[in-house]
Enzyme design. Structure first.
Site, PDB file in Angstrom:
ATOM      1  N   SER A   7      -0.061   1.297  -0.070  1.00  0.00           N
ATOM      2  CA  SER A   7      -0.256   2.710   0.255  1.00  0.00           C
ATOM      3  C   SER A   7       0.121   2.971   1.698  1.00  0.00           C
ATOM      4  O   SER A   7       0.256   2.059   2.495  1.00  0.00           O
ATOM      5  CB  SER A   7      -1.734   3.105   0.061  1.00  0.00           C
ATOM      6  OG  SER A   7      -2.163   2.833  -1.237  1.00  0.00           O
ATOM      7  N   SER A  44       0.226   3.638  -5.614  1.00  0.00           N
ATOM      8  CA  SER A  44       0.050   3.982  -4.200  1.00  0.00           C
ATOM      9  C   SER A  44      -0.917   5.129  -3.982  1.00  0.00           C
ATOM     10  O   SER A  44      -1.030   6.029  -4.808  1.00  0.00           O
ATOM     11  CB  SER A  44       1.388   4.402  -3.585  1.00  0.00           C
ATOM     12  OG  SER A  44       2.233   3.308  -3.430  1.00  0.00           O
ATOM     13  N   ASP A  81      -0.476   7.556  -1.284  1.00  0.00           N
ATOM     14  CA  ASP A  81       0.421   7.975  -0.201  1.00  0.00           C
ATOM     15  C   ASP A  81       0.078   9.404   0.189  1.00  0.00           C
ATOM     16  O   ASP A  81       0.434  10.362  -0.510  1.00  0.00           O
ATOM     17  CB  ASP A  81       1.880   7.868  -0.637  1.00  0.00           C
ATOM     18  CG  ASP A  81       2.289   6.426  -0.936  1.00  0.00           C
ATOM     19  OD1 ASP A  81       1.572   5.499  -0.496  1.00  0.00           O
ATOM     20  OD2 ASP A  81       3.305   6.220  -1.622  1.00  0.00           O
TER      21      ASP A  81
END
Lengths: 402, 206
Positions: free
Chosen positions: A267, A305, A307
């Protein structure tokens, strides 16, 4: 006199906090590394600010507490500890003077607290903290203690990435005193990068990652404004890594983390700051451009992830009383849409360079169960960049490093 | 500050704020969709910029494309570049009525009505110092106010109703073109004022 925890934390001096942390190192970790631009790598076309850091945005400060302790086998609750906390303070009076705030979630397998409030109110009312995944609750709690009491509270903004490959993440070693220490050592000027703060145990493109930062001065009629970015980079597969478009990850197939396990918990947190007057809808648009900078380093924002891109503008400060209870409308300034284009470019460039700086500045690290993550081999990278004709001639480096 | 007029034609309704050929500018807008309501054209620009600059068209869903086309014609006549502050894109919202028999000259009828400003003001109520207008057209609730509200605040107003679709617009901030880094000065009301507005609107819509 009986003192509650909230009051106590506010009164503790930093020296006491350091000793309070016991055998933990609460000092920045320094190593002989260099930033990409200093070595002749130029990302984009715009010029960085004085520090090439998020702190180039006037008023923005960064503070970090780095926790490195113990070696050998993982013993939950004891270590090894390779973690910390990073705080970005938008301006000194953030609890009393709110600012506009936007965000974009590129892939949502993560946590950043306070985003519902950001979606509803469009404002930021506290510093932003980054740490490891399991420490979000503790950091959130510590930040809540910093809000003025007896008033309607907005929520702290705390983001995370996963550092369990190197760190005893389940042990939750980030405590309130570490957050307070980071707040107290927050400063303008150069920002420590690599294995520091919340980025201490992070891994980026399967090299050692962590905290990175960069900035861009805006051109032309916006020249009085700056965009700064700070990342906590913990993402990406090796083969994807690109530096200024060069497929460095393909060129360096060895030096993978040991033992070589597939690490899918990747991430990144991206924090964008600017002093250009932008409203929260415009900041949401800025945040999306952070994703463009991320992709230029090779990431596709993987399925697992978290993000998150957060963006704030320090230009419009709304007094708390005015925001909640004002009887007449308050005034703000807003850049018009035709002028916003260079700000998008600045966000993309600074994000890309901040990520590259994170891996250039990070050092080898051995953590839990002797897991080892190698630093980016800078000498090899420079040769590769030369091979692809993406290194500056020496005479240009001085300009680039300014 | 301007408020909204409603132009009613046999085959469509049009909400209009100002003369069709006003100089380029934008107003803040927000929407909220629930259930399966999906007959809307022109939302992407709202998602991106949180503003609009065209009249708002309501028509039975089967003829929405034809109505949109008239909106585009209007935009072209207003500005060659069809910018987001000059009428692009037309915001067109579908209703559940069956497709009407469209007269051959429906485009001219629409253009004439808009150019002649042949509408009537929507009823307005005063809340604190601001005017608030509300109307339901088909399955859509429309809120308009001259209170200076940002899109996030307008979005919260949209959520007050349980109709399948809602839009809220504020004429309290008029964003005009600026060059060379100059800014628009915009205004916003406090949470206390917004709470009052919401409370009143909730009573009005329940």
């Amino acid at each position: 006199m009986r003192m509650d925890r909230r009051t106590l934390l506010k009164l503790l001096p930093i020296s006491l906090l350091s000793s309070y942390a016991g055998g933990t190192s609460v000092v920045p970790f320094h190593a002989r590394r260099a930033r990409a631009r200093e070595l002749g790598i130029r990302i984009g076309t715009m010029q960085p600010g004085r520090w090439n850091a998020i702190t180039d945005v006037p008023g923005v400060k960064v503070g970090q507490t780095t926790l490195i302790r113990g070696n050998g086998p993982l013993k939950v609750g004891e270590g090894p500890v390779r973690t910390g906390v990073t705080v970005v303070v938008p301006h000194e009076r953030i609890y009393d003077e709110y600012i506009h705030f936007g965000f974009h979630i590129l892939n949502g397998n993560g946590e950043v607290t306070g985003l519902t409030q950001a979606a509803n109110f469009g404002i930021l009312a506290s510093p932003i903290c980054t740490t490891n995944t399991s420490s979000v609750g503790m950091v959130y709690d510590a930040m809540l203690s910093q809000f003025p009491s007896n008033e309607r509270q907005l929520l702290p903004v705390v983001g995370e990435t996963w550092d369990a490959f190197l760190n005893d993440i389940e042990g939750r070693h980030v405590h309130a005193e570490h957050v307070i220490a980071a707040l107290q050592n927050a400063a303008s000027g150069p920002v420590a990068e690599g294995c520091v703060g919340g980025g201490t145990g992070m891994i980026c493109y399967e090299f050692k990652g962590g905290i990175g930062t960069a900035s861009r001065k805006l051109p032309g009629p916006l020249q009085q404004y700056t965009v700064g970015v700070l990342v906590q980079a913990n993402h990406g597969s090796r083969e994807d890594l690109r530096i200024d478009g060069v497929p460095v990850g393909e060129e360096i197939a060895n030096l993978l983390p040991e033992p070589d396990e597939a690490m899918y918990m990747n991430s990144i947190l991206i924090i964008v700051a600017t002093d250009a007057p932008l409203l929260n809808d415009q900041l949401n648009r800025l945040a999306r451009r952070g994703g463009m900078g991320l992709s230029k380093t090779g990431s596709i924002s993987s399925n697992s992830s978290g993000d998150f891109i957060l963006a704030f503008s320090t230009a419009n400060r709304i007094k708390k009383e005015e925001f909640w209870n004002g009887t007449t409308p308050y005034a703000l300034q807003s850049i018009e849409q035709f002028d916003i284009q260079p700000i998008f470019q600045a966000v993309s460039e600074a994000t890309e360079e901040a990520i590259i700086n994170a891996i250039f500045m990070a050092t080898d690290m051995v953590g839990c169960d002797d897991h080892r993550v190698y630093a980016l081999p800078i000498d090899r990278v420079l040769k590769i960049m030369q091979k692809y004709h993406r290194l500056f001639p020496k005479e240009e480096r001085k300009v680039a490093a300014l | 500050l301007p408020l909204c007029d409603l132009i009613e034609l046999p085959f469509c309704k049009i909400i209009r704020i100002e003369a069709w050929n006003a100089p380029p500018h934008r107003y803040f807008i927000a929407y909220h969709s629930r259930d399966e309501f999906s007959h809307v054209l022109g939302l992407s620009v709202i998602d991106e910029f949180a503003t609009f600059s065209s009249p708002i068209f309501f028509a039975p869903a089967p003829i929405l494309g034809k109505i949109y086309n008239v909106g585009i014609t209007l935009g072209h006549k207003r500005g060659a570049d069809l910018d987001i502050d000059s009428g692009w894109p037309p915001l067109c919202i579908g209703t559940n009525e069956p497709a009407p028999e469209l007269p051959a000259d429906f485009e001219n009828q629409m253009m004439d009505a808009i150019k002649r400003s042949s509408g009537s003001p929507l009823p307005a109520q005063t809340i604190r110092d601001f005017q608030v207008q509300f109307i339901e057209i088909g399955e859509t609730s429309v809120f308009a106010t001259n209170a200076p509200l940002f899109s996030g605040q307008l979005r919260r107003i949209c959520r007050l109703t349980d109709t399948p679709f809602a839009i809220a617009i504020s004429t309290g901030n008029r964003l005009t073109r600026q060059k060379d880094g100059n800014t628009n000065e915009v205004h916003a009301v406090s949470e206390a004022v917004l709470r009052d507005l919401c409370s009143h609107i909730r009573q009005r819509t329940l």
